[in-house]
Write an enzyme that holds these catalytic residues in place. Structure first.
Site, PDB file in Angstrom:
ATOM      1  N   ARG A 278       0.802  -1.222   0.000  1.00  0.00           N
ATOM      2  CA  ARG A 278       0.000   0.000   0.000  1.00  0.00           C
ATOM      3  C   ARG A 278       0.836   1.274   0.000  1.00  0.00           C
ATOM      4  O   ARG A 278       0.336   2.336  -0.353  1.00  0.00           O
ATOM      5  CB  ARG A 278      -1.024  -0.057   1.124  1.00  0.00           C
ATOM      6  CG  ARG A 278      -2.115  -1.103   0.776  1.00  0.00           C
ATOM      7  CD  ARG A 278      -3.092  -1.355   1.884  1.00  0.00           C
ATOM      8  NE  ARG A 278      -2.519  -1.971   3.054  1.00  0.00           N
ATOM      9  CZ  ARG A 278      -2.369  -3.286   3.227  1.00  0.00           C
ATOM     10  NH1 ARG A 278      -2.726  -4.114   2.289  1.00  0.00           N
ATOM     11  NH2 ARG A 278      -1.843  -3.742   4.348  1.00  0.00           N
TER      12      ARG A 278
ATOM     13  N   GLU B 237       5.372 -11.906  13.940  1.00  0.00           N
ATOM     14  CA  GLU B 237       4.859 -12.581  15.128  1.00  0.00           C
ATOM     15  C   GLU B 237       5.402 -14.013  15.204  1.00  0.00           C
ATOM     16  O   GLU B 237       5.806 -14.477  16.255  1.00  0.00           O
ATOM     17  CB  GLU B 237       3.331 -12.579  15.077  1.00  0.00           C
ATOM     18  CG  GLU B 237       2.695 -13.029  16.362  1.00  0.00           C
ATOM     19  CD  GLU B 237       1.190 -12.886  16.351  1.00  0.00           C
ATOM     20  OE1 GLU B 237       0.557 -13.333  17.308  1.00  0.00           O
ATOM     21  OE2 GLU B 237       0.641 -12.352  15.369  1.00  0.00           O
TER      22      GLU B 237
END
Length: 185
Positions: A70, A107
């Site tokens: 983006r 993560e």
């Protein structure tokens, strides 16, 4: 959503209200910040670009580095408007030719971002743009990648910040400019 600036730009509420929040996407517990609705609102999209251009025009920025994917939406129009080149920072194996890369933690595991060798020169002044800062890992990797080749990072810029995830802390001394904050994470 609220602005991080002391005096709110009157365009910010329209930008904030054009961002759709989708619960439990892409997995349960995530409140996804969907900028596609901002892109459909031509006034809010133009205002978003204009605010960034107003901030960076005439500031000696020669590189706008956009983080995949983006950052590729917001970066090119900003680069064109301020007279800078646009440099894509991509996921592995997306750029042809010789690249340099920087690894960062996720993560569960790690990922990398890459840039073409020679896309930037030592001494150039850059901003790094993305749509959102969450944990800050990707932006921190982008900073390290550009600094490794001698580029000065003037600032990172994002449309949205999720302050609860403390991503700003990973940026060290690099300033962060954002338009809206969201309590949703």
């Amino acid at each position: 959503m609220a602005t991080k600036e002391d005096v709110q730009d009157p365009r910010i509420p329209k930008i904030a209200s054009s961002i759709r929040v989708i619960p439990d996407f892409p997995k349960p517990g995530i409140m996804f910040q969907d900028i596609t609705t901002l892109l459909l609102d031509t006034e809010a999209f133009k205002d978003t670009i204009d605010i960034f251009v107003e901030r960076y025009k005439g500031k000696g920025i020669s590189v706008v580095a956009g983080v995949e994917a983006r950052g590729f939406i917001f970066g090119p129009p900003i680069a064109l408007a301020i007279g800078a080149k646009f440099v894509p920072l991509r996921k592995p194996k997306k750029l042809p030719g010789k690249v340099i890369s920087e690894e960062y933690s996720l993560e569960y595991g790690t990922d990398k971002i890459e840039m073409h060798v020679g896309a930037v020169e030592p001494g150039e002044r850059a901003i790094i743009i993305d749509d959102l800062i969450a944990t800050g890992g990707t932006l921190a990797a982008a900073i390290r990648l550009l600094e490794r080749v001698g580029v000065t990072i003037a600032e990172c810029a994002c449309v949205i910040e999720l302050p609860v995830l403390k991503g700003r802390e990973k940026l060290g001394e690099t300033p962060l400019f954002i338009l809206v904050t969201s309590d949703a994470a």
